[in-house]
Design an enzyme around this catalytic site. Structure first.
Site, PDB file in Angstrom:
ATOM      1  N   LYS A  53      69.958  24.631  62.139  1.00 43.35           N
ATOM      2  CA  LYS A  53      69.220  25.499  63.059  1.00 43.35           C
ATOM      3  C   LYS A  53      70.098  25.887  64.253  1.00 43.35           C
ATOM      4  CE  LYS A  53      64.830  23.527  61.564  1.00 43.35           C
ATOM      5  NZ  LYS A  53      63.671  22.652  61.825  1.00 43.35           N
ATOM      6  N   GLN A  97      61.998  18.418  66.269  1.00 45.18           N
ATOM      7  CA  GLN A  97      62.147  18.149  64.833  1.00 45.18           C
ATOM      8  C   GLN A  97      61.231  17.001  64.413  1.00 45.18           C
ATOM      9  OE1 GLN A  97      63.863  20.069  62.744  1.00 45.18           O
ATOM     10  NE2 GLN A  97      63.377  18.820  60.976  1.00 45.18           N
ATOM     11  N   ASP A 120      57.667  26.812  66.504  1.00 44.16           N
ATOM     12  CA  ASP A 120      57.372  26.154  65.233  1.00 44.16           C
ATOM     13  C   ASP A 120      55.927  26.422  64.801  1.00 44.16           C
ATOM     14  OD1 ASP A 120      59.031  24.777  63.521  1.00 44.16           O
ATOM     15  OD2 ASP A 120      59.201  23.019  64.820  1.00 44.16           O
TER      16      ASP A 120
HETATM   17  N1  GUN Z   1      60.429  18.867  59.608  1.00 38.04           N
HETATM   18  C1  GUN Z   1      60.364  19.434  58.370  1.00 38.04           C
HETATM   19  N2  GUN Z   1      60.160  20.761  58.486  1.00 38.04           N
HETATM   20  C2  GUN Z   1      60.100  21.042  59.799  1.00 38.04           C
HETATM   21  C3  GUN Z   1      59.913  22.237  60.545  1.00 38.04           C
HETATM   22  O1  GUN Z   1      59.734  23.340  60.024  1.00 38.04           O
HETATM   23  N3  GUN Z   1      59.913  22.094  61.881  1.00 38.04           N
HETATM   24  C4  GUN Z   1      60.081  20.902  62.496  1.00 38.04           C
HETATM   25  N4  GUN Z   1      60.050  20.861  63.823  1.00 38.04           N
HETATM   26  N5  GUN Z   1      60.244  19.779  61.857  1.00 38.04           N
HETATM   27  C5  GUN Z   1      60.260  19.856  60.511  1.00 38.04           C
END
Ligand code: GUN
Length: 292
Positions: A53, A97, A120
């Site tokens: 990311k 995350q 998110d």
């Molecule tokens: N963990 C697995 N997928 C995601 C996601 O799309 N966003 C976040 N913040 N954590 C994750």
């Protein structure tokens, strides 16, 4: 034979579109979008997602704010950092995350993120609006949004179709079901307690597989011509690889490609779209602030 949906190529197209818009913003307003990526602890999978990311931000000109916290950090400290990011005008999006370590209450932390920076789409207010008719969330969760983007860019219509979502997680299964419902599909969710889910999946024009069960969905579970989006990212042992493992989806790709109309590979299907949608959400959040 199914049309294989090239998520990597579609994501690259979207990233190019985003990069062009970021450049325009920086010329016009001398500002760029900013995304804070918060990671707690050192889970290998989370670290690799977070690195991806952050790298993707750099590639399109989005400034990333890296917050790396140790496994033992207190819930209070995480919330304090979120508040700081809420108050930082250079930060337009905040991503924490998941999963968080067990001693930290995920719901509490996600609720503290400003809804206006919730790129998110996991804030209860954004999810709540997603669930209601006639309400629009500020941000849609990235993986679900990526699934719909793959369908629309592949020419698969959703309205009036029978969609079956396999799995009911907060991150994928539930929000993608709500999104398909908003797009006028008839939606069924099957999960670990559903008897005969195979029969239900076989009725689907659109299958979203997000169960986290390697190769669970076989070729003869799929209705001929169906669009199959495989969100599964499962590591399975593979002694022929240097790493000792390989990634497989929830769908048996080799079998499914002979039956489905459209099919996403793993890797290279949904994964790249998740990252592209995060960048898009961050850009949209920034535009709201910068252009007003
Ligand atoms: N963990 C697995 N997928 C995601 C996601 O799309 N966003 C976040 N913040 N954590 C994750």
């Amino acid at each position: 034979m199914a049309t294989i949906i090239d998520g990597k190529a579609i994501a690259q197209t979207i990233r190019n579109e985003i990069a062009a818009e970021v450049l325009q913003l920086s010329h016009k307003y001398a500002q760029v979008p900013g995304l804070a990526v918060v990671i707690v602890g050192s889970r290998k999978d989370s670290q690799s997602y977070v690195n991806m990311k952050r790298k993707a931000c750099a590639e399109v000109g989005i400034r990333s704010f890296d917050v790396d916290l140790p496994e033992e950090v207190s819930e209070g400290e995480v919330i304090k950092r979120v508040h700081e990011l809420n108050n930082n005008p250079d930060v337009h999006g905040i991503l924490v995350q998941l999963p968080l370590p067990k001693h930290i209450n995920e719901e509490k932390v996600l609720t503290e993120i400003s809804v206006e920076k919730d790129v998110d789409g996991f804030h209860p207010l954004n999810i709540g609006k997603l669930a209601m008719k006639g309400r629009e969330p500020l941000f849609l969760p990235c993986t679900p949004k990526g699934c719909l983007e793959l369908l629309s860019r592949s020419g698969v219509s959703i309205k009036g179709k029978r969609a079956v979502v396999v799995g009911r997680s907060n991150i994928v299964g539930l929000p993608v079901s709500l999104l398909l419902l908003k797009a006028d599909a008839t939606v069924t969710i099957v999960h670990s307690h559903t008897p005969d889910s195979e029969k239900i999946i076989r009725e689907a024009d659109i299958v979203i597989a997000a169960a986290g069960q390697p190769l669970m969905i076989k070729g003869d579970w799929i209705k001929p011509g169906a669009a199959v989006i495989d969100v599964g990212t499962n590591a399975v042992d593979d002694p022929t690889r240097k790493s000792g493992y390989r990634l497989v989806g929830d769908v048996d790709f080799e079998e499914a490609k002979k039956v489905a109309g459209w099919l996403t590979p793993v890797p290279g299907g949904v994964g790249p779209l998740t990252v592209a949608m995060l960048l898009k959400n961050t850009l949209d959040g920034a535009k709201c602030k910068i252009e007003r």
